[in-house]
Write a protein that holds these residues in place. Structure first.
Motif, PDB file in Angstrom:
ATOM      1  N   PRO A  27       0.834  -1.212   0.000  1.00  0.00           N
ATOM      2  CA  PRO A  27       0.000   0.000   0.000  1.00  0.00           C
ATOM      3  C   PRO A  27       0.867   1.261   0.000  1.00  0.00           C
ATOM      4  N   VAL A  28       0.328   2.328  -0.589  1.00  0.00           N
ATOM      5  CA  VAL A  28       1.028   3.613  -0.562  1.00  0.00           C
ATOM      6  C   VAL A  28       1.052   4.116   0.880  1.00  0.00           C
ATOM      7  N   ASP A  29       2.208   4.471   1.362  1.00  0.00           N
ATOM      8  CA  ASP A  29       2.391   4.873   2.759  1.00  0.00           C
ATOM      9  C   ASP A  29       1.797   6.256   2.992  1.00  0.00           C
ATOM     10  N   ARG A  30       0.883   6.350   3.957  1.00  0.00           N
ATOM     11  CA  ARG A  30       0.285   7.632   4.320  1.00  0.00           C
ATOM     12  C   ARG A  30       0.818   8.142   5.659  1.00  0.00           C
ATOM     13  N   ALA A  31       1.804   7.443   6.229  1.00  0.00           N
ATOM     14  CA  ALA A  31       2.347   7.859   7.524  1.00  0.00           C
ATOM     15  C   ALA A  31       3.061   9.197   7.409  1.00  0.00           C
ATOM     16  N   SER A  32       3.690   9.462   6.278  1.00  0.00           N
ATOM     17  CA  SER A  32       4.370  10.734   6.044  1.00  0.00           C
ATOM     18  C   SER A  32       3.797  11.347   4.772  1.00  0.00           C
ATOM     19  N   PRO A  33       2.629  12.000   4.871  1.00  0.00           N
ATOM     20  CA  PRO A  33       1.981  12.531   3.674  1.00  0.00           C
ATOM     21  C   PRO A  33       2.834  13.608   3.020  1.00  0.00           C
ATOM     22  N   GLN A  59     -10.425  14.108  -5.914  1.00  0.00           N
ATOM     23  CA  GLN A  59      -9.502  14.960  -5.161  1.00  0.00           C
ATOM     24  C   GLN A  59      -9.994  16.402  -5.104  1.00  0.00           C
ATOM     25  N   GLN A 102      -9.688   9.993 -10.279  1.00  0.00           N
ATOM     26  CA  GLN A 102      -9.013  10.316  -9.017  1.00  0.00           C
ATOM     27  C   GLN A 102      -8.887  11.828  -8.851  1.00  0.00           C
ATOM     28  N   ASP A 158       1.479  19.608   1.227  1.00  0.00           N
ATOM     29  CA  ASP A 158       0.403  20.143   0.408  1.00  0.00           C
ATOM     30  C   ASP A 158       0.471  21.668   0.471  1.00  0.00           C
TER      31      ASP A 158
END
Length: 228
Positions: A83-89, A157, A153, A92
């Motif tokens: 999975p794509v890691d979301r711990a370090s977004p 978004q 997507q 933005d």
């Protein structure tokens, strides 16, 4: 965005040279994240250094061909499974801008929000028009299907961004009404003057519109710069 894994995925279909990989990458993603040849060859050099690709002769025009190795295939399979890691977004820019605008001298954060909301909704409408164009005919190949997924997507978004901006405006109004917070109470957003907590009316979800294929609109919010 992982350029290296995107290139590995394309190379798994057969030998490719640099500009060919760039063209196919952009075709698959609808030029949403354009690459330059320098990025492609820099990434190929790193993949070659790491044993994931190797050069294998030239084509008739003298272009150096690259092929994926077993190490590269193993890396690609791992990427698809993980999975794509979301711990370090990723950072933005819009979130940073609003965070810095809070309390900044001479900055009306409501103006910042309204300006961004206009831009975001315009982008959402542009994406929806592209989706409608794409679905006029059933996607004929994998590139068209891939572009449709990327486009949808982007629609989701921008929908989420528009809702978040509405939320930010309501949050600021509520905080300004709390005794002791200081500062002038913001004006009630248009559309519901009797209920300042209600905020602006949310944008009509673009995903309910009739749905694909063209380059991404110039008005679209930046998806972030490509990174190896």
């Amino acid at each position: 965005m992982s350029i290296r894994h995107g290139l590995l995925a394309l190379l798994e279909r057969g030998p490719r040279y640099g500009s060919q990989l760039r063209t196919e990458f952009e075709s698959r993603t609808g030029s949403t994240w354009p690459l330059n040849v320098g990025q492609v060859y820099t990434t190929l050099s790193r993949l070659e250094r790491d044993g994931m690709v190797t050069q294998d002769g030239e084509d008739e025009a003298g272009h150096a061909l690259y092929v994926i190795t077993e190490t590269g295939r193993a890396e690609l399979r791992s990427w698809f499974r993980t999975p794509v890691d979301r711990a370090s977004p990723p950072r933005d820019e819009l979130a940073i801008k609003l965070a810095m605008a809070v309390g900044a001298p001479g900055v009306d954060i409501r103006d910042v929000i309204q300006s961004q909301r206009h831009h975001t909704i315009q982008a959402m409408q542009d994406y929806t028009r592209l989706k409608a164009q794409a679905l006029e005919a059933v996607p004929a190949d994998r590139d068209e299907v891939a572009w449709l997924l990327v486009l949808e997507q982007l629609i989701f978004q921008t929908e989420a961004e528009a809702r978040w901006l509405d939320h930010c405006e309501v949050r600021l109004i509520r905080l300004a009404m709390v005794p002791g917070r200081g500062g002038a109470q913001p004006e009630t957003p248009s559309g519901n003057p009797g209920n300042p907590a209600a905020g602006s009316a949310p944008a009509t979800p673009a995903s309910t519109a009739t749905p694909a294929r063209a380059s991404a609109p110039a008005s679209a919010p930046s998806a972030g710069s490509a990174a190896d």
